[in-house]
Design an enzyme around this catalytic site. Sequence first.
Site, PDB file in Angstrom:
ATOM      1  N   CYS A  98       5.427  -5.956   1.817  1.00 31.11           N
ATOM      2  CA  CYS A  98       5.729  -4.523   1.705  1.00 31.11           C
ATOM      3  C   CYS A  98       5.030  -3.724   2.818  1.00 31.11           C
ATOM      4  CB  CYS A  98       5.377  -4.022   0.313  1.00 31.11           C
ATOM      5  SG  CYS A  98       6.173  -2.430  -0.029  1.00 31.11           S
ATOM      6  N   TYR A  99       4.028  -2.897   2.497  1.00 26.97           N
ATOM      7  CA  TYR A  99       3.296  -2.185   3.561  1.00 26.97           C
ATOM      8  C   TYR A  99       2.737  -3.202   4.562  1.00 26.97           C
ATOM      9  CZ  TYR A  99      -0.323   0.639   5.877  1.00 26.97           C
ATOM     10  OH  TYR A  99      -1.098   1.270   6.804  1.00 26.97           O
ATOM     11  N   GLY A 143       0.859  -1.189   0.000  1.00 27.01           N
ATOM     12  CA  GLY A 143       0.000   0.000   0.000  1.00 27.01           C
ATOM     13  C   GLY A 143       0.889   1.231   0.000  1.00 27.01           C
ATOM     14  N   SER A 166     -22.387 -11.390 -26.275  1.00 25.91           N
ATOM     15  CA  SER A 166     -21.812 -10.357 -27.145  1.00 25.91           C
ATOM     16  C   SER A 166     -20.833 -10.964 -28.144  1.00 25.91           C
ATOM     17  CB  SER A 166     -21.071  -9.325 -26.294  1.00 25.91           C
ATOM     18  OG  SER A 166     -19.930  -9.929 -25.713  1.00 25.91           O
ATOM     19  N   GLY A 167     -20.391 -12.190 -27.861  1.00 27.75           N
ATOM     20  CA  GLY A 167     -19.334 -12.781 -28.682  1.00 27.75           C
ATOM     21  C   GLY A 167     -17.969 -12.507 -28.070  1.00 27.75           C
ATOM     22  N   GLY A 168     -17.936 -11.733 -26.980  1.00 29.61           N
ATOM     23  CA  GLY A 168     -16.691 -11.529 -26.239  1.00 29.61           C
ATOM     24  C   GLY A 168     -16.396 -12.754 -25.385  1.00 29.61           C
ATOM     25  N   VAL A 169     -15.211 -12.776 -24.780  1.00 28.54           N
ATOM     26  CA  VAL A 169     -14.772 -13.969 -24.045  1.00 28.54           C
ATOM     27  C   VAL A 169     -15.718 -14.291 -22.877  1.00 28.54           C
ATOM     28  CG1 VAL A 169     -12.864 -14.985 -22.748  1.00 28.54           C
ATOM     29  CG2 VAL A 169     -12.395 -13.368 -24.577  1.00 28.54           C
ATOM     30  N   ASP A 170     -16.013 -13.286 -22.057  1.00 29.66           N
ATOM     31  CA  ASP A 170     -16.740 -13.570 -20.814  1.00 29.66           C
ATOM     32  C   ASP A 170     -18.156 -14.100 -21.076  1.00 29.66           C
ATOM     33  OD1 ASP A 170     -14.460 -12.480 -19.835  1.00 29.66           O
ATOM     34  OD2 ASP A 170     -15.358 -10.558 -19.289  1.00 29.66           O
ATOM     35  N   SER A 171     -18.898 -13.425 -21.927  1.00 28.25           N
ATOM     36  CA  SER A 171     -20.265 -13.902 -22.150  1.00 28.25           C
ATOM     37  C   SER A 171     -20.249 -15.242 -22.891  1.00 28.25           C
ATOM     38  CB  SER A 171     -21.115 -12.862 -22.892  1.00 28.25           C
ATOM     39  OG  SER A 171     -20.622 -12.606 -24.168  1.00 28.25           O
ATOM     40  N   SER A 172     -19.254 -15.463 -23.741  1.00 22.22           N
ATOM     41  CA  SER A 172     -19.177 -16.752 -24.457  1.00 22.22           C
ATOM     42  C   SER A 172     -18.934 -17.892 -23.478  1.00 22.22           C
ATOM     43  CB  SER A 172     -18.043 -16.735 -25.495  1.00 22.22           C
ATOM     44  OG  SER A 172     -18.306 -15.765 -26.463  1.00 22.22           O
ATOM     45  N   HIS A 175       8.490  -7.723  -2.979  1.00 24.11           N
ATOM     46  CA  HIS A 175       7.247  -8.173  -3.613  1.00 24.11           C
ATOM     47  C   HIS A 175       7.448  -9.543  -4.273  1.00 24.11           C
ATOM     48  CE1 HIS A 175       4.739  -4.563  -3.239  1.00 24.11           C
ATOM     49  NE2 HIS A 175       5.890  -3.918  -3.229  1.00 24.11           N
ATOM     50  N   LYS A 229      -9.569 -13.143 -15.627  1.00 24.91           N
ATOM     51  CA  LYS A 229      -9.698 -13.320 -17.084  1.00 24.91           C
ATOM     52  C   LYS A 229      -8.958 -14.567 -17.600  1.00 24.91           C
ATOM     53  CE  LYS A 229     -11.214 -11.054 -20.794  1.00 24.91           C
ATOM     54  NZ  LYS A 229     -12.522 -10.364 -20.814  1.00 24.91           N
ATOM     55  N   GLU A 244       5.265 -11.340  -5.571  1.00 24.60           N
ATOM     56  CA  GLU A 244       4.282 -11.562  -6.642  1.00 24.60           C
ATOM     57  C   GLU A 244       4.749 -11.062  -8.010  1.00 24.60           C
ATOM     58  OE1 GLU A 244       4.172  -9.392  -4.238  1.00 24.60           O
ATOM     59  OE2 GLU A 244       3.161  -7.545  -4.755  1.00 24.60           O
TER      60      GLU A 244
END
Length: 508
Positions: free
Chosen positions: A80-81, A53, A220-226, A166, A364, A168
């Site tokens: 870190c923080y 942070g 929509s044909g996008g990744v998420d809705s597909s 860090h 994603k 990560e």
Amino acid sequence: MEKILVLDFGGQYNQLIARRVRDNRVYAEILPYTTPIEVIRNNKYKGIIFTGGPNSVFDMSSPHYSKDILDMGVPVLGICYGCQLTAWMAGGEVKTAPVSEYGKIELTAKKSPLFENVPEKSVVWMSHTDYIAKAPEGYEVIGTTPDCPCAAMQNVKKGIYAVQFHPEVTHSEYGHQVLYNFLYNICCCKGDWIMDNFIENTVAKLREQIGNKNVILGLSGGVDSSVAAALLSRAVGRQLTCVFVDQGLMRKDEGDFVEKTFTSMFDMNFIRVNCGEHFLSALKGVTDPEEKRRIIGTEFFNVFWDEIRKQSDKGFFAQGTIYPDCIESGKGDADVIKTHHNRVKTPDDVEFEGIIEPLADLFKDEVRRVGERLGIPRELVWRQPFPGPGLGVRIIGEITAEKIEILQNADAVLRDEMSKNGYERNLAQFFCVLPGVKTVGVMGDHRTYENLVVIRAVTTDDFMTADWARIPYDILAKVSNRITNECPMINRVVYDITSKPPATVEYE
Ligand code: XMP
């Protein structure tokens, strides 16, 4: 399911921490530091990670947390923080460092369950101006750097560990190992977060929740809705109706591809609403970018909900919301907001049994992995971002059917060439733009006066900033050559070499 809590103190890498934990096959969720301790206690986490942070722990207006969290018997890793906060809470001393450390620094690590298989000397990524001047009583210093006398500490008995660096970020050479050690040596996780389990469990839960009711999904044909559509199809088959609004502003043949994919590969009712003409007439004579966006958004909303109103037995409404859309940020009390920007607003007069968001726990990259396992074509699963207003923001000025066709043709050539040269997955985004400019050219012995097309290609991690992609000249030459030869009404191709900022990725 095993769960790790990432307690968010407002650092920039918080989502990355959760993703790295999940890469180790352990489910992680992010909660803001304002979450009450009872909620954390009731969730029975296997371990808790305090994030970084931007604040100083000795500034009392900074994010703090109840000290009781260190006595819950749940392993903690402060980063870190979060490392300074752990020391501060346990009675150690935190001060502004005489020398801030930023970037790659050499860490000297001692023997610790956290540093198993980490060499004594390794490179870590640091970014801090405060430091732990004195570790708390009962804590042992297990890491130092040239300017940081306590770059890592542990209280093995209590299962509390903290690192100033860090783990990560990939610049920390053994960061992955450190997180792995925390999860498996210290939290004793087994690693049950596997996409196949996710599919199985989610399908079972969806079946139970939906019962014999129907579900409607806007595709929509996008990744998420597909991916949401494929999951729901597996769960309830023809109880699912997908409504796909084709506003005529998609890439070449894309509407047909989406229709073919979902009607031939998945069991569902599929409704395609072709309304290109309607959008063209709504956009006639409109040149202002914001006005174009507004009209496209409003018309889309109207067409979509008119179609849904026609469905007599609606049941549930499903959405492809993913985890980053749901995370509450922990950036100070004033800013604690819930971002729901990808959630569709439902009109007051349309009622459903409830809302279903089967991907709300996934990042994603996890959504893409689920999509691949469900058999969605790679072309769709690995699709680049495509703006909601579609080609509408890539045609400058008034949108006409002719301009859409010119742009679709050029864009299809670009995509074909990029895919043949292996750029499909290696670039964040590439596309053509029609700036509405005509220039003089010569073809055969004739003067031409035709359209100029722009190629836009960018590299970026987060789309907040972007750099123009260094595509080899030979590939650009091939694309330019093919576009001017194969696509009617184009006689010039230019390459956009502007980063973001000052430009944006899209043109409008
Ligand atoms: P800009 O142009 O803002 O684009 O640099 C950043 C990313 O966002 C996408 N984009 C949109 N996506 N609806 C969307 O769903 C929109 O209105 C929209 N505008 C831009 C753009 O393609 C890029 O990936």
